[in-house]
Design a protein around this motif. Structure first.
Motif, PDB file in Angstrom:
ATOM      1  N   ARG A  41       1.077  -1.118   0.003  1.00 32.01           N
ATOM      2  CA  ARG A  41       0.463   0.130   0.007  1.00 32.01           C
ATOM      3  C   ARG A  41       1.120   2.178  -0.113  1.00 32.01           C
ATOM      4  NH1 ARG A  41      -2.843  -3.110   3.720  1.00 32.01           N
ATOM      5  NH2 ARG A  41      -2.034  -2.102   5.229  1.00 32.01           N
ATOM      6  N   ARG A  42       1.944   1.124   0.526  1.00 35.84           N
ATOM      7  CA  ARG A  42       3.131   2.466   0.890  1.00 35.84           C
ATOM      8  C   ARG A  42       3.639   2.568  -0.268  1.00 35.84           C
ATOM      9  NH1 ARG A  42       4.013   7.278   3.450  1.00 35.84           N
ATOM     10  NH2 ARG A  42       6.224   7.860   3.020  1.00 35.84           N
ATOM     11  N   LYS A  43       4.316   1.551  -1.141  1.00 36.24           N
ATOM     12  CA  LYS A  43       5.040   1.494  -2.508  1.00 36.24           C
ATOM     13  C   LYS A  43       3.713   1.882  -2.886  1.00 36.24           C
ATOM     14  CE  LYS A  43       7.075  -1.619  -5.363  1.00 36.24           C
ATOM     15  NZ  LYS A  43       7.491  -2.845  -5.860  1.00 36.24           N
ATOM     16  N   MET A  44       2.282   1.441  -3.492  1.00 38.90           N
ATOM     17  CA  MET A  44       1.447   2.571  -4.421  1.00 38.90           C
ATOM     18  C   MET A  44       0.963   3.795  -4.371  1.00 38.90           C
ATOM     19  SD  MET A  44       0.184   0.374  -7.023  1.00 38.90           S
ATOM     20  CE  MET A  44      -0.794   0.950  -7.395  1.00 38.90           C
ATOM     21  N   GLU A  45       1.144   4.138  -3.034  1.00 41.15           N
ATOM     22  CA  GLU A  45       0.507   5.646  -2.682  1.00 41.15           C
ATOM     23  C   GLU A  45       1.365   6.175  -2.917  1.00 41.15           C
ATOM     24  OE1 GLU A  45       0.108   5.341   1.668  1.00 41.15           O
ATOM     25  OE2 GLU A  45      -1.403   4.680   1.778  1.00 41.15           O
ATOM     26  N   GLU A  46       3.547   5.857  -2.592  1.00 47.69           N
ATOM     27  CA  GLU A  46       4.365   6.817  -3.440  1.00 47.69           C
ATOM     28  C   GLU A  46       4.335   7.035  -5.228  1.00 47.69           C
ATOM     29  OE1 GLU A  46       7.769   4.651  -1.533  1.00 47.69           O
ATOM     30  OE2 GLU A  46       7.488   5.377   0.848  1.00 47.69           O
ATOM     31  N   ARG A  47       3.773   5.721  -5.468  1.00 51.80           N
ATOM     32  CA  ARG A  47       4.100   5.912  -6.384  1.00 51.80           C
ATOM     33  C   ARG A  47       2.868   6.545  -7.574  1.00 51.80           C
ATOM     34  NH1 ARG A  47       3.446   0.591  -9.271  1.00 51.80           N
ATOM     35  NH2 ARG A  47       5.154  -0.010  -9.222  1.00 51.80           N
ATOM     36  N   GLU A  49       1.870   9.437  -5.979  1.00 52.19           N
ATOM     37  CA  GLU A  49       2.367  10.673  -5.004  1.00 52.19           C
ATOM     38  C   GLU A  49       3.740  11.249  -6.461  1.00 52.19           C
ATOM     39  OE1 GLU A  49       2.603  14.361  -2.808  1.00 52.19           O
ATOM     40  OE2 GLU A  49       1.706  12.997  -3.029  1.00 52.19           O
ATOM     41  N   VAL A  50       4.205  10.494  -6.819  1.00 50.42           N
ATOM     42  CA  VAL A  50       5.084  10.764  -7.897  1.00 50.42           C
ATOM     43  C   VAL A  50       4.782  11.082  -9.695  1.00 50.42           C
ATOM     44  CG1 VAL A  50       6.675  10.016  -9.221  1.00 50.42           C
ATOM     45  CG2 VAL A  50       7.040   9.292  -6.833  1.00 50.42           C
ATOM     46  N   MET A  51       3.441   9.960  -9.427  1.00 48.95           N
ATOM     47  CA  MET A  51       2.954  10.452 -10.958  1.00 48.95           C
ATOM     48  C   MET A  51       1.436  11.918 -10.441  1.00 48.95           C
ATOM     49  SD  MET A  51       3.728   8.007 -12.448  1.00 48.95           S
ATOM     50  CE  MET A  51       2.639   8.718 -14.182  1.00 48.95           C
ATOM     51  N   ARG A  52       1.842  11.952  -9.474  1.00 44.46           N
ATOM     52  CA  ARG A  52       0.926  13.570  -9.684  1.00 44.46           C
ATOM     53  C   ARG A  52       1.744  14.615  -9.125  1.00 44.46           C
ATOM     54  NH1 ARG A  52      -1.402  12.135  -5.403  1.00 44.46           N
ATOM     55  NH2 ARG A  52       0.169  13.348  -4.416  1.00 44.46           N
ATOM     56  N   ARG A  53       2.708  14.588  -8.787  1.00 46.97           N
ATOM     57  CA  ARG A  53       4.096  15.340  -9.522  1.00 46.97           C
ATOM     58  C   ARG A  53       4.549  15.884 -10.538  1.00 46.97           C
ATOM     59  NH1 ARG A  53       8.147  15.292  -4.316  1.00 46.97           N
ATOM     60  NH2 ARG A  53       6.345  15.571  -2.704  1.00 46.97           N
ATOM     61  N   MET A  54       4.671  14.992 -10.930  1.00 47.72           N
ATOM     62  CA  MET A  54       4.845  14.564 -12.756  1.00 47.72           C
ATOM     63  C   MET A  54       4.383  14.908 -13.554  1.00 47.72           C
ATOM     64  SD  MET A  54       7.159  11.549 -12.866  1.00 47.72           S
ATOM     65  CE  MET A  54       8.153  11.484 -14.547  1.00 47.72           C
ATOM     66  N   ARG A  55       2.862  14.750 -13.209  1.00 47.86           N
ATOM     67  CA  ARG A  55       1.480  15.454 -14.239  1.00 47.86           C
ATOM     68  C   ARG A  55       1.270  16.869 -13.860  1.00 47.86           C
ATOM     69  NH1 ARG A  55      -2.334  12.399 -11.051  1.00 47.86           N
ATOM     70  NH2 ARG A  55      -1.615  10.357 -11.827  1.00 47.86           N
ATOM     71  N   HIS A  56       1.716  17.241 -12.992  1.00 50.91           N
ATOM     72  CA  HIS A  56       1.198  18.950 -13.240  1.00 50.91           C
ATOM     73  C   HIS A  56       2.853  19.757 -12.863  1.00 50.91           C
ATOM     74  CE1 HIS A  56      -2.817  17.857 -12.159  1.00 50.91           C
ATOM     75  NE2 HIS A  56      -1.740  17.080 -10.884  1.00 50.91           N
ATOM     76  N   ARG A  57       3.888  19.347 -13.852  1.00 52.28           N
ATOM     77  CA  ARG A  57       5.189  20.019 -14.191  1.00 52.28           C
ATOM     78  C   ARG A  57       5.304  19.722 -15.674  1.00 52.28           C
ATOM     79  NH1 ARG A  57       8.730  19.680  -8.978  1.00 52.28           N
ATOM     80  NH2 ARG A  57       9.471  21.165  -9.532  1.00 52.28           N
ATOM     81  N   ASP A  58       6.160  20.673 -15.350  1.00 49.89           N
ATOM     82  CA  ASP A  58       7.089  20.500 -17.079  1.00 49.89           C
ATOM     83  C   ASP A  58       8.263  19.781 -16.838  1.00 49.89           C
ATOM     84  OD1 ASP A  58       7.892  22.911 -15.800  1.00 49.89           O
ATOM     85  OD2 ASP A  58       7.940  23.517 -18.033  1.00 49.89           O
TER      86      ASP A  58
END
Length: 100
Positions: A41-47, A49-58
């Protein structure tokens, strides 16, 4: 042995062999019990979070952020510190090895 210990995992995330060995090492060295489901679960949450950060930034913003982090971690001196290993070795006598 490893396959018997693995829980049923979601298809998006699983524990790699290296991770499983690291978890076993923690259990053996420290006498702890690691909950594999909580780990996943923690691994999926971290993944996510990373995807959310990457989606909103260039890419330029991410690169600038990484450079800023690197500058904070790197020592402040401009010149890299170089150590000559030859000068640090003890000089051997020129007449040959010592006798026992």
């Amino acid at each position: 042995m490893l396959r018997n210990r693995r829980p049923t995992t979601p298809t998006l995330a699983s524990i790699s062999l290296e991770e499983e060995l690291a978890l076993l090492r923690v259990e053996l060295m420290y006498g702890l019990r690691v909950d594999r489901e909580a780990y996943l679960r923690r691994k999926m949450e971290e993944r996510e979070e990373v995807m959310r950060r990457m989606r909103h930034r260039d890419a330029q913003a991410m690169l600038a952020d990484l450079r800023g982090r690197l500058d904070r971690v790197r020592p402040q001196s401009d010149a890299p510190r170089v150590i000559d290993l030859r000068t640090r070795r003890r000089l051997r006598p020129a007449d040959g090895p010592e006798t026992a």
